[in-house]
Scaffold this motif. Structure first.
Motif, PDB file in Angstrom:
ATOM      1  N   LEU A  37     -72.401  27.319  61.550  1.00  0.00           N
ATOM      2  CA  LEU A  37     -71.902  25.952  61.479  1.00  0.00           C
ATOM      3  C   LEU A  37     -70.396  25.937  61.251  1.00  0.00           C
ATOM      4  N   LEU A  38     -69.928  26.808  60.380  1.00  0.00           N
ATOM      5  CA  LEU A  38     -68.486  26.913  60.136  1.00  0.00           C
ATOM      6  C   LEU A  38     -67.758  27.354  61.399  1.00  0.00           C
ATOM      7  N   ARG A  39     -68.342  28.275  62.124  1.00  0.00           N
ATOM      8  CA  ARG A  39     -67.733  28.777  63.348  1.00  0.00           C
ATOM      9  C   ARG A  39     -67.634  27.673  64.400  1.00  0.00           C
ATOM     10  N   GLY A  42     -64.843  25.404  63.406  1.00  0.00           N
ATOM     11  CA  GLY A  42     -63.524  26.025  63.277  1.00  0.00           C
ATOM     12  C   GLY A  42     -63.009  26.079  61.859  1.00  0.00           C
ATOM     13  N   SER A  43     -63.901  26.180  60.907  1.00  0.00           N
ATOM     14  CA  SER A  43     -63.513  26.221  59.488  1.00  0.00           C
ATOM     15  C   SER A  43     -63.680  27.636  58.927  1.00  0.00           C
ATOM     16  N   PRO A  44     -62.878  27.998  57.929  1.00  0.00           N
ATOM     17  CA  PRO A  44     -61.848  27.179  57.278  1.00  0.00           C
ATOM     18  C   PRO A  44     -60.488  27.302  57.977  1.00  0.00           C
ATOM     19  N   ASP A  50     -59.869  26.367  66.149  1.00  0.00           N
ATOM     20  CA  ASP A  50     -60.768  27.247  66.894  1.00  0.00           C
ATOM     21  C   ASP A  50     -62.186  26.707  66.969  1.00  0.00           C
ATOM     22  N   GLY A  51     -62.337  25.384  66.756  1.00  0.00           N
ATOM     23  CA  GLY A  51     -63.667  24.795  66.794  1.00  0.00           C
ATOM     24  C   GLY A  51     -63.632  23.325  67.175  1.00  0.00           C
ATOM     25  N   LEU A  52     -64.755  22.642  66.971  1.00  0.00           N
ATOM     26  CA  LEU A  52     -64.896  21.253  67.371  1.00  0.00           C
ATOM     27  C   LEU A  52     -64.394  20.264  66.325  1.00  0.00           C
ATOM     28  N   GLY A  53     -64.103  20.734  65.122  1.00  0.00           N
ATOM     29  CA  GLY A  53     -63.693  19.838  64.056  1.00  0.00           C
ATOM     30  C   GLY A  53     -62.389  19.122  64.363  1.00  0.00           C
ATOM     31  N   GLY A  54     -62.226  17.946  63.767  1.00  0.00           N
ATOM     32  CA  GLY A  54     -61.042  17.135  64.004  1.00  0.00           C
ATOM     33  C   GLY A  54     -60.025  17.174  62.895  1.00  0.00           C
TER      34      GLY A  54
END
Length: 356
Positions: A37-39, A42-44, A50-54
């Motif tokens: 889920l972190l991957r 793109g966390s941390p 490097d991920g879908l997070g905004g």
């Protein structure tokens, strides 16, 4: 499924955005699941480049959905708040905004068959052990996204999605006021500690030296106030029987003040380290319920309605949010409160696979 990809749908749900996943596509153990889920997000990383997070808490969320094991529910929903700068996966709270996308997602993934006019998706919230019904418009058996409903904090209009929260009095602690009181003095300020959808601590803004009408950036810049707010939150958490809140999202906390734009009450809601740009659905429900109950810090400010169906309009930085409370006329509050309803909108943004 390739070991390097996971089916994923990116959706806006209310005023939040997140990745929606099927539980069957994820590892069964938390130890194996959480790194994935972190991957994906793109966390941390402060930018989540490097991920879908905004890169904000409102856009670093996940919904994990499966067919329900309960006879009275259609799907099980687990919410995960993914840390932005930290490698944390918090499945303690729930999110009413992300919840609004669960109905369409369940239909699109074939977990629920669409009706010819509208479809009620019966949801079991794994995090809070509570029931919600989501009413999705499905004319001709197809999810409708276009419509005239608008929610403050989201540009444009879309089809309305009605969420009815059915277990809203003490889902986590067993009582709506876990301290045993509608109001307590905590760290020298008056506070209402309420357990409704999520545990929330409610305060008068002026006791923290604020008007309660500041923009989020100004509140986020007031570091002494934020430090005091965190001290109050941690003390309230212990008083509510939730344990030490350090490093955890619950309980949430809100600063209340009288309305100034036609609403019933004004709120600045914290996530908890930053002020929300709009407002959490769960927090608005907690405020609306507290406003019905004598002795709370929400009841003694703002305007109030009477009757078996009451609307509480919560003003927030992006506008307002309406909560409809249904009451049993034969009971006294808070026991009289049967359900809380709210209208949200949602839409898919992307469907495909996430590379991990």
């Amino acid at each position: 499924m390739s070991r390097s990809t996971i089916p994923c749908m990116l959706m806006r749900g209310g005023t939040s955005k997140g990745a929606y996943l099927l539980a069957r596509d994820l590892p069964s153990t938390q130890a194996d699941r959480d790194p994935l889920l972190l991957r994906i997000m793109g966390s941390p990383d402060v930018r989540q480049i490097d991920g879908l997070g905004g890169a904000t808490s409102l856009t670093s969320k996940m919904a994990i959905v499966s067919a329900s094991v309960r006879d009275d529910r259609d799907v099980d929903f687990a919410f995960a708040q993914i840390g932005v700068e930290t490698d944390t996966v918090d499945t303690g709270p729930t999110c009413g905004n992300i919840l609004s996308g669960v109905g369409p997602f369940a239909i699109l993934r074939g977990l629920v068959e669409a009706g010819q006019d509208e479809t009620t998706v019966r949801v079991w919230d794994v995090n809070t052990s509570s029931r919600m019904d989501i009413v999705v418009p499905t004319p001709g058996g197809v999810v409708e996204y276009e419509g005239d409903a608008s929610i403050d904090g989201v540009p444009g209009t879309a089809a309305p999605i009605l969420i009815n929260f059915l277990d809203i009095l003490g889902p986590r602690s067993g009582t709506v006021f876990p301290t045993g009181n509608p109001r307590d003095e905590i760290e020298g300020v008056q506070a209402t500690c309420i357990d409704s959808v999520n545990p929330v601590v409610l305060l008068h803004a002026d006791e923290l030296g604020e008007s309660g009408h500041e923009i989020p950036a100004d509140l986020d810049a007031d570091h002494p106030m934020l430090e005091r707010l965190e001290t109050i939150r941690r003390s309230a958490s212990l008083a509510m029987g939730l344990g030490d809140a350090a490093g955890h999202a619950l309980p949430k906390i809100a600063l209340l003040s009288p309305p100034d734009d036609g609403g019933h009450i004004c709120s600045r809601y914290f996530t908890p380290t930053h002020c929300h740009e709009a407002h959490a659905v769960s927090g608005a429900i907690a405020i609306a319920i507290a406003a019905q109950c004598p002795g709370t810090v929400a009841e003694d400010i703002g305007r109030h309605e009477q009757g078996d169906r009451r609307i509480t309009r919560v003003e927030h930085p992006s506008g307002h949010l309406d909560v409809v409370i249904h009451l049993d006329p034969d009971q006294k509050v808070p026991d009289a409160i049967v359900s809380a309803g709210i209208v949200r909108t949602a839409r898919p943004i992307m469907d495909g696979v996430a590379f991990v």
